[in-house]
Design an enzyme around this catalytic site. Structure first.
Site, short mmCIF file in Angstrom:
data_model
loop_
_atom_site.label_atom_id
_atom_site.label_comp_id
_atom_site.label_asym_id
_atom_site.label_seq_id
_atom_site.Cartn_x
_atom_site.Cartn_y
_atom_site.Cartn_z
N LYS A 66 -18.36 -11.94 25.32
CA LYS A 66 -19.52 -11.75 24.88
C LYS A 66 -19.44 -9.97 24.50
O LYS A 66 -20.22 -9.62 23.56
CB LYS A 66 -20.58 -11.76 25.82
CG LYS A 66 -20.90 -13.52 25.90
CD LYS A 66 -22.03 -13.79 26.66
CE LYS A 66 -22.10 -15.33 26.71
NZ LYS A 66 -23.70 -15.54 27.30
N LEU A 204 -27.46 -19.46 36.02
CA LEU A 204 -27.22 -19.47 34.67
C LEU A 204 -26.23 -20.84 34.58
O LEU A 204 -26.07 -21.28 33.54
CB LEU A 204 -26.47 -18.27 34.45
CG LEU A 204 -27.48 -17.33 33.79
CD1 LEU A 204 -28.57 -16.73 34.25
CD2 LEU A 204 -26.73 -16.06 33.18
#
Length: 244
Positions: A66, A204
């Site tokens: 990311k 998450l």
């Protein structure tokens, strides 16, 4: 009509949510599109799918790329700049444009559970996903502290966490991979004794649906939330970006 190609960039991502989610979506909505995993062992290989000749319409990005994908992109949208991480790439006019929809998905998944006393948060982990969480919390007006194994000057060490700190921070978000299938017994090492019914524990991770981290919170009466809704919301936002 030409088939549109989409995919997920990551490393060791056989488990991934995105491929199944989008494949089912394309089938249900009778869309002429495919979604595949780009499982690369190093980021340099990303040039093969960013090249216009690959004719890919859009990609999602997951762990561990990311942040490292950013130098390979032509442009960044404002949220991605502010967060410092990208999870969605759109191709437009021959350019690759980085977006971040993680913060959107997290915000939408968290909001229904927030109460007036949720003013302080602990973010466990400091990777790309944690940056999107911090950005979301800032927009929500919630103060936060990162907790890290190797803290810098403005982060907290796991060793320094005590029961009183945990009691004071009534929103705790796990952004680490600890507890992901198949290592379901693992969990962040925090003083769970400080957890109460006032807490929100947000993980998450979505596989398993109830991690060891969340089980600890549940046993103390906390509100627990896994990462599935966040993923669904961020995926739909990606789809919206690709089609805008």
């Amino acid at each position: 009509m030409k088939t549109r190609k989409f995919g997920l960039l990551g490393k060791d991502i056989d488990y991934s949510f995105s491929r199944g989610y989008f494949s089912e979506k394309f089938k249900a909505e009778d869309l002429n599109a495919t979604y595949e995993n780009f499982d690369f062992q190093n980021i340099e290989l990303v040039t093969t799918i960013l090249n216009p000749s690959a004719q890919i319409s859009g990609i999602n990005i997951t762990i561990p790329y990311k942040e490292s994908i950013i130098p390979y992109l032509d442009e960044l949208q404002e949220d991605a700049v502010n967060i410092g991480a990208v999870n969605t790439v759109k191709f437009e006019d021959g350019k690759s444009i980085g977006h971040n929809t993680d913060f959107y998905g997290f915000t939408k998944a968290l909001k229904p559970h927030l109460k007036a006393h949720h003013k302080k948060a602990l973010i466990l982990g400091t990777g790309g996903a944690s940056k999107a969480i911090a950005y979301s919390l800032k927009k929500l007006g919630i103060n936060y502290v990162f907790v890290s194994r190797n803290p810098d000057f403005n982060e907290m060490s796991y060793h320094n966490l005590d029961e009183d700190i945990v009691r004071d921070y009534t929103l705790i978000i796990n952004c680490t991979p600890l507890g992901t299938h198949p290592n379901i017994q693992q969990k962040p090492q925090i003083p769970y004794e400080g957890i109460s019914e006032k807490h929100i524990m947000f993980d998450l991770i979505y596989n398993p649906s109830e991690t060891a981290f969340l089980k600890q919170g549940k046993s103390k009466g906390a509100t627990i939330v896994n990462g599935l809704k966040m993923l669904e919301f961020q995926a739909e936002k990606s789809w919206e970006i690709w089609n805008s």
